[in-house]
Design a protein around this motif. Structure first.
Motif, short mmCIF file in Angstrom:
data_model
loop_
_atom_site.label_atom_id
_atom_site.label_comp_id
_atom_site.label_asym_id
_atom_site.label_seq_id
_atom_site.Cartn_x
_atom_site.Cartn_y
_atom_site.Cartn_z
N ASN A 109 0.86 -1.19 0.00
CA ASN A 109 0.00 0.00 0.00
C ASN A 109 0.90 1.24 0.00
O ASN A 109 1.10 1.87 1.04
CB ASN A 109 -0.91 -0.01 1.23
N SER A 111 5.84 6.85 2.86
CA SER A 111 6.33 7.95 3.70
C SER A 111 7.11 7.42 4.90
O SER A 111 8.10 8.03 5.33
CB SER A 111 5.17 8.83 4.17
N GLY A 112 6.70 6.26 5.44
CA GLY A 112 7.40 5.66 6.57
C GLY A 112 8.78 5.15 6.20
O GLY A 112 9.67 5.07 7.05
N THR A 150 -6.04 13.10 -3.92
CA THR A 150 -6.07 11.72 -3.41
C THR A 150 -4.78 10.98 -3.75
O THR A 150 -4.46 9.97 -3.14
CB THR A 150 -7.25 10.94 -4.01
N ASN A 151 -4.01 11.49 -4.73
CA ASN A 151 -2.78 10.81 -5.10
C ASN A 151 -1.54 11.47 -4.51
O ASN A 151 -0.46 11.42 -5.08
CB ASN A 151 -2.65 10.79 -6.64
N GLU A 192 0.70 4.33 -0.89
CA GLU A 192 0.20 5.62 -0.40
C GLU A 192 0.40 5.78 1.10
O GLU A 192 0.70 6.86 1.59
CB GLU A 192 -1.30 5.77 -0.74
N LYS A 193 0.24 4.68 1.84
CA LYS A 193 0.37 4.74 3.30
C LYS A 193 1.76 4.35 3.79
O LYS A 193 2.23 4.83 4.81
CB LYS A 193 -0.67 3.82 3.95
N GLN A 194 2.44 3.45 3.03
CA GLN A 194 3.70 2.89 3.53
C GLN A 194 4.95 3.65 3.12
O GLN A 194 5.94 3.63 3.84
CB GLN A 194 3.82 1.43 3.06
N ALA A 214 0.59 10.84 -2.25
CA ALA A 214 1.80 10.07 -1.93
C ALA A 214 2.75 9.99 -3.09
O ALA A 214 3.93 9.77 -2.92
CB ALA A 214 1.41 8.67 -1.48
#
Length: 414
Positions: free
Chosen positions: A125, A131-132, A410-411, A127-129, A413
């Motif tokens: 994923n 940045s970490g 929405t995009n 979009e969520k992963q 990331a």
């Protein structure tokens, strides 16, 4: 995603940006103090980053994406980079140093895209992963700066000549990443059907040039190129400026900028949603004006807080313009031209825009060089007022000509 893969990707990002932050921040100071470079020689060296950014799409798009595993190319480029770093460490003059830094930047700039490519292929994923994972790159840059100022003290006034050790430190890190890259998850080229092979134009972003028919996108595109002129002043002059006016541990203090980048990156989606694209990007432009005025009128004594605020504005300067610009570009491009559009903007900003910027910065430095010998404060005042004016002009151009429009964020990331 397993914890092992997450660790590997995070460590890769840490080293990728530790290497860059370990020598590029202090490059201007090194060239001035160690190699006694002229302003035009410094412009030549800094321009290698832009040349690398222009050449990078060919290496990544035409070789990495089609023929070889990304992690293997990443490893080879960093191993060769380690050798070039060692040669830069031993260079005694500009004529020896320049060919090595040019070769290094042509090889390093593609690794930024390769590191992202290796990461995205492993994430379930993105979009969520992502940045970490990517935040470890910023941490790597910060650690490099803190090490230079507070552990090794290479940028201290008493350590004349010690800045060449930054190349040795980055070279060792490049060697480690080069070897480690072969332990990264396998990232083979994506197999395309015969009729799906990307064209030469699409690889370097030229497919997206038709987006310039949209007046709003054209204004944004021109503004992106122009704002990179004042950006180049920061890259080439900031560390040298802080060092010459006597601010203690300048490289360590400059890491405040990366810390603010993390904070404002988290704040950007909220600001973007509440105020929209035009206001967000205008705030980013205005931050460049304020930052350079703070540099122009601050000093290392009782007004040192002005310098620190100027450094801390980096998060707004960078995130609110460049990251929001990526979101805008993504929304305008549509599915077919997403990659090409980002490639075109990268080529325009890091390539053409900064290339112009480094030469403008060198011209300004050369114009006021006689003043530097008699009045250091006046020299830097003149030097920083110029990019402040340029950023202000870009601000008003964008304010007047860009028509506000609703953007799908929405995009974000990507």
């Amino acid at each position: 995603m397993s914890s092992t893969i997450k660790f590997k990707l995070s460590f890769m990002m840490f080293l990728e940006f530790f290497i860059w932050g370990g020598w590029f921040v202090t490059l201007g100071t090194f060239l001035s103090k160690n190699l006694h470079a002229t302003d035009f020689e410094m412009a030549n060296v800094f321009s290698t980053q832009s040349l690398g950014a222009i050449i990078a799409p060919f290496i990544v798009g035409m070789i990495a994406d089609r023929y070889f595993n990304a992690e293997r190319i990443l490893g080879v480029l960093h191993l060769v980079g380690a050798v070039l770093m060692y040669q830069m460490y031993g260079a005694a003059d500009m004529s020896t140093f320049y060919p090595y830094v040019l070769a290094y930047m042509i090889l390093y700039m593609p690794t930024l895209a390769l590191a992202s490519s290796v990461s995205f292929r492993q994430l379930t994923n993105p979009e969520k992963q992502f940045s970490g994972i990517r935040i470890w790159g910023t941490i790597g840059w910060i650690v490099a700066g803190l090490a230079i100022s507070y552990i090794f003290r290479w940028d201290a006034a008493a350590s004349e000549g010690a800045l060449k050790n930054t190349f040795l430190m980055s070279g060792v890190a490049s060697l480690v990443l080069g070897v480690f890259s072969f332990a990264l998850p396998k990232t083979p080229p994506v197999k395309l059907d015969e009729n799906e092979k990307p064209s030469f134009a699409s690889i370097i972003g030229l497919d997206a040039i038709k987006l310039l028919k949209d007046k709003n996108f054209l204004i944004f595109f021109i503004s992106s190129v122009l704002i990179c002129i004042p950006l180049a002043f920061y890259y080439s002059n900031a560390n040298l400026f802080l060092s010459e006016i006597g601010l203690e541990n300048p490289t360590g203090k400059m890491t405040i900028g990366q810390a603010s980048e993390v904070l404002f990156l988290l704040a950007l989606p909220v600001f973007f949603t509440k105020f929209g694209f035009k206001k967000t990007i205008l705030v980013g432009m205005l931050a460049w004006v304020i930052r350079y005025l703070l540099f122009a009128y601050g000093n290392a004594g009782e007004l040192s807080f002005m310098l620190l605020i100027g450094i801390a504005l980096h998060g707004i300067c960078y995130d609110f313009f460049f990251v929001s610009g990526q979101i805008y570009t993504d929304s305008k491009a549509g599915v077919k031209y997403k990659s090409a559009a980002q490639g075109l903007i990268t080529l325009a900003t890091y390539g053409v825009g900064q290339l112009i910027g480094f030469w403008v910065a060198s011209y300004v430095g050369d114009k006021y060089k006689e003043l530097k010998a008699t009045d250091m404060a006046a020299f830097w005042n003149h030097t920083w007022v110029v990019p402040a004016i340029i950023a202000a002009v870009v601000f008003f151009i964008f304010l007047a000509l860009f028509k506000d429009e609703k953007i799908d964020s929405t995009n974000a990331a990507h």
